[in-house]
Design a protein around this motif. Structure first.
Motif, mmCIF file in Angstrom:
data_model
loop_
_atom_site.group_PDB
_atom_site.id
_atom_site.type_symbol
_atom_site.label_atom_id
_atom_site.label_comp_id
_atom_site.label_asym_id
_atom_site.label_seq_id
_atom_site.Cartn_x
_atom_site.Cartn_y
_atom_site.Cartn_z
ATOM 1 N N ARG A 1 55.531 -2.407 16.812
ATOM 2 C CA ARG A 1 54.559 -1.345 16.608
ATOM 3 C C ARG A 1 55.038 -0.487 15.449
ATOM 4 N N TRP A 2 54.065 0.093 14.779
ATOM 5 C CA TRP A 2 54.319 0.835 13.554
ATOM 6 C C TRP A 2 53.613 2.170 13.622
ATOM 7 N N PRO A 3 54.110 3.139 12.867
ATOM 8 C CA PRO A 3 53.330 4.370 12.717
ATOM 9 C C PRO A 3 52.002 4.037 12.036
ATOM 10 N N GLN A 4 50.962 4.706 12.450
ATOM 11 C CA GLN A 4 49.637 4.497 11.862
ATOM 12 C C GLN A 4 48.917 5.836 11.809
ATOM 13 N N THR A 5 48.111 6.006 10.781
ATOM 14 C CA THR A 5 47.277 7.196 10.626
ATOM 15 C C THR A 5 45.860 6.742 10.329
ATOM 16 N N TRP A 6 44.907 7.376 10.998
ATOM 17 C CA TRP A 6 43.491 7.080 10.769
ATOM 18 C C TRP A 6 42.808 8.316 10.202
ATOM 19 N N ILE A 7 41.913 8.115 9.236
ATOM 20 C CA ILE A 7 40.941 9.148 8.866
ATOM 21 C C ILE A 7 39.697 8.820 9.673
ATOM 22 N N GLU B 1 51.024 5.367 17.028
ATOM 23 C CA GLU B 1 51.649 4.063 16.823
ATOM 24 C C GLU B 1 50.633 2.981 17.143
ATOM 25 N N GLN B 2 50.715 1.893 16.387
ATOM 26 C CA GLN B 2 49.788 0.782 16.581
ATOM 27 C C GLN B 2 50.571 -0.521 16.582
ATOM 28 N N TRP B 3 50.248 -1.415 17.508
ATOM 29 C CA TRP B 3 50.903 -2.722 17.588
ATOM 30 C C TRP B 3 50.375 -3.631 16.504
ATOM 31 N N ASP B 4 51.205 -4.604 16.101
ATOM 32 C CA ASP B 4 50.724 -5.636 15.191
ATOM 33 C C ASP B 4 49.907 -6.651 15.991
ATOM 34 N N GLU B 5 49.306 -7.608 15.291
ATOM 35 C CA GLU B 5 48.416 -8.572 15.947
ATOM 36 C C GLU B 5 49.110 -9.436 16.979
#
Length: 166
Positions: A121-127, A112-116
């Motif tokens: 906060r939202w789900p987030q995926t990183w490569i 999960e990552q917070w907005d600015e």
């Protein structure tokens, strides 16, 4: 990509467990030592996966990834500047886990990552990959899936359909 069957926090890139004061010379030196230089591409916006044409044109962020335990019994991964190991380049992933990993070491991290504004906060995926070509190869392998996920949430009106204000 091969799914990670049993996630261990130590599988996260740049795993760092510190018992020293944050920002102390010992802490800064340890962060430099364990941090892993990776190219990172964020795959989601507001919790929705973006389609591959949007992502192909974006340059991955180059930074030093450091992962650690949070005070809330979770794990986080952050992208830091190599020259300033306490300076985040973007909001970290919280409740992060290794989702999938390729043989070349390229991996998907999800959390999960917070907005600015730190309102939501939202789900987030990183490569995460060692070089831009590894990230691009992983993205190509996921493009059909990403396009299907995007199509599930993208609804009209599209940008070209909106009335223009003069």
């Amino acid at each position: 990509m091969e799914a990670v069957r049993k996630f261990e926090p130590e599988d996260l890139p740049g795993w760092y467990r510190s018992a020293v004061s944050p920002g102390s010379p010992f802490d800064l030196e340890a962060r430099q030592r364990v941090g892993v230089d990776l190219y990172v591409l964020q795959l989601q916006f507001c919790g929705a996966y973006l389609c591959s044409p949007f992502l192909v044109g974006r340059a991955p962020i180059l930074g030093m990834v450091i992962s650690s335990t949070t005070p809330f019994n979770g794990n986080q991964a952050g992208i830091y500047r190599r020259a300033e190991p306490m300076k985040l380049m973007t909001y970290p992933l919280e409740q992060v886990e290794v989702w999938k990993k390729r043989e070349d070491g390229t991996m998907l991290l999800r959390g999960e990552q917070w907005d600015e504004g730190e309102f939501n906060r939202w789900p987030q995926t990183w490569i995460c990959g060692r070089n831009p070509s590894a990230v691009a190869a992983a993205l190509r392998g996921m493009s059909a899936w990403l396009d299907r996920e995007y199509a599930k949430v993208k609804q009209p009106p599209y940008a070209s359909d909106r009335p223009r204000q003069v």
